[in-house]
Design an enzyme around this catalytic site. Structure first.
Site, short mmCIF file in Angstrom:
data_model
loop_
_atom_site.label_atom_id
_atom_site.label_comp_id
_atom_site.label_asym_id
_atom_site.label_seq_id
_atom_site.Cartn_x
_atom_site.Cartn_y
_atom_site.Cartn_z
N TYR A 57 0.82 -1.22 0.00
CA TYR A 57 0.00 0.00 0.00
C TYR A 57 0.86 1.27 0.00
O TYR A 57 0.45 2.29 -0.56
CB TYR A 57 -1.01 -0.02 1.16
CG TYR A 57 -2.12 -1.00 0.89
CD1 TYR A 57 -3.18 -0.68 0.05
CD2 TYR A 57 -2.08 -2.29 1.40
CE1 TYR A 57 -4.17 -1.60 -0.25
CE2 TYR A 57 -3.08 -3.22 1.12
CZ TYR A 57 -4.11 -2.87 0.28
OH TYR A 57 -5.09 -3.79 -0.02
N ASP A 95 -7.96 5.34 -4.78
CA ASP A 95 -7.15 6.49 -5.22
C ASP A 95 -7.92 7.78 -4.95
O ASP A 95 -9.09 7.75 -4.54
CB ASP A 95 -6.76 6.34 -6.71
CG ASP A 95 -7.96 6.39 -7.66
OD1 ASP A 95 -8.78 7.33 -7.54
OD2 ASP A 95 -8.08 5.50 -8.53
N HIS A 110 -14.72 1.83 -0.20
CA HIS A 110 -13.65 0.90 0.17
C HIS A 110 -12.46 1.60 0.82
O HIS A 110 -11.36 1.05 0.86
CB HIS A 110 -13.18 0.11 -1.06
CG HIS A 110 -14.20 -0.89 -1.55
ND1 HIS A 110 -14.11 -1.53 -2.77
CD2 HIS A 110 -15.33 -1.37 -0.97
CE1 HIS A 110 -15.14 -2.36 -2.91
NE2 HIS A 110 -15.90 -2.27 -1.84
N CYS A 118 -5.61 4.22 13.00
CA CYS A 118 -4.76 3.80 14.11
C CYS A 118 -5.47 2.71 14.90
O CYS A 118 -6.56 2.93 15.44
CB CYS A 118 -4.43 4.99 15.01
SG CYS A 118 -3.48 4.47 16.46
N CYS A 137 1.27 7.53 15.74
CA CYS A 137 -0.05 8.12 15.50
C CYS A 137 -0.05 9.56 16.00
O CYS A 137 0.32 9.81 17.16
CB CYS A 137 -1.12 7.32 16.24
SG CYS A 137 -2.75 8.11 16.19
N THR A 178 -16.32 -1.16 -13.61
CA THR A 178 -16.18 -2.16 -12.54
C THR A 178 -16.58 -3.52 -13.07
O THR A 178 -17.52 -3.64 -13.85
CB THR A 178 -16.98 -1.77 -11.27
OG1 THR A 178 -16.95 -2.86 -10.34
CG2 THR A 178 -18.42 -1.39 -11.56
N ASN A 203 -18.48 0.21 -19.54
CA ASN A 203 -17.32 -0.61 -19.18
C ASN A 203 -16.60 -1.03 -20.46
O ASN A 203 -17.17 -1.00 -21.54
CB ASN A 203 -17.79 -1.85 -18.40
CG ASN A 203 -16.76 -2.36 -17.42
OD1 ASN A 203 -16.09 -1.58 -16.75
ND2 ASN A 203 -16.60 -3.66 -17.33
N LEU A 204 -15.34 -1.42 -20.28
CA LEU A 204 -14.56 -1.86 -21.45
C LEU A 204 -15.15 -3.13 -22.04
O LEU A 204 -15.19 -3.30 -23.25
CB LEU A 204 -13.11 -2.10 -21.01
CG LEU A 204 -12.03 -2.04 -22.05
CD1 LEU A 204 -12.06 -0.74 -22.83
CD2 LEU A 204 -10.66 -2.22 -21.38
#
Ligand code: APR
Length: 236
Positions: A57, A95, A110, A118, A137, A178, A203-204
């Protein structure tokens, strides 16, 4: 008879950011940046190998600084600004490209790469550094207890009540980029239809739940979304 178009809910997935250079989750090889999703996106993976997950991440977070919103993000922000009735943009993406494009009525269901959680004090706050080094933190001063504020498999997506309410009141539900492989987002089309909304997918290629939509447009989000936004803003 089709009811008047007022309230809109839009769901976006990784495909909307693909043309910005952000990798989708389910590539042709079934891997996400070389990893199985289960190895980097579950609480079990984090418990087993926290360094692997934090490094993964941290890399994705650093990559955000090198990418920019594309024509699809910008068109959705324009729609957010100009649409006269309610509009809610629900993104599965972690993002910050919708935010940077200027979308205001936005839910990151999400979670977000640029947010930290924390585990010591349960606080969540903006974060754009690296977690692998075990930073302290800023709220409770405990070191090494931050995790990405991202909803992993087996965890509850954010703001579900707000999303469900918007779905029950929308006249149009639009799904963009999606694969329709992950619930609860994959079921939004059925909820919206249940309450009488029209449904459109862009969508593609056809998503797993493509047959649930009244209309499907296949192509790149960077082409399809600006065209569609122009179309629905024409009568405003
Ligand atoms: N324009 C439109 N669609 C595109 C484009 C593009 N330029 N490029 C790819 N796509 C489509 C793909 O064909 C695919 O159907 O976007 C979809 C991306 O699917 P996934 O990679 O499965 O991403 P997404 O549906 O957002 O994943 C859902 O799964 O791993 C979890 O939590 C993670 O939020 C993620 C969730």
């Amino acid at each position: 008879m089709q009811r008047e178009l007022q309230n809109i809910v839009i769901l976006t997935g990784a495909g909307v950011s693909a043309e910005s250079g952000v990798a989708t989750f389910r590539g042709p090889d079934g891997l996400w940046e070389g990893h199985r999703v289960e190895d980097v996106a579950t609480p079990e993976a984090f418990a087993r190998d926290p360094d692997l997950v934090q490094n993964f991440y941290d890399e994705r977070r650093a990559k955000l600084k090198t990418v920019n919103p594309n024509a699809a993000h910008l068109a959705l922000a324009k729609l957010d600004e100009q649409w006269p009735s309610d509009l809610l943009l629900v993104t599965q993406n972690v993002d910050d490209l919708h935010d940077r494009a200027g979308s205001k009525s936005l839910v990151h269901m999400h979670g977000e790469l640029n947010s930290a959680w924390c585990l010591a004090c349960d606080g969540r706050f903006p974060f754009n550094g690296t977690m692998a080094s075990g930073p302290t933190c800023p709220q409770c001063d405990t070191p090494g207890q931050l995790r990405p504020d991202i909803v992993w498999f087996g965890e509850m997506p954010y703001e579900m009540e707000r999303i469900e309410l918007a779905l029950s009141q929308c006249d149009l539900f639009v799904s963009i980029g999606t694969s329709g492989a992950v619930y609860p987002a994959a079921g939004f089309v059925q909820t919206a239809r249940h309450y009488g909304a029209q449904t459109l997918e862009m969508n593609l290629d056809p998503s797993e739940g493509s047959f649930h939509f009244h209309e499907s447009r296949m192509g790149k989000a960077g082409d399809l979304v600006p065209e569609w936004v122009k179309e629905i803003l024409r009568d405003v």
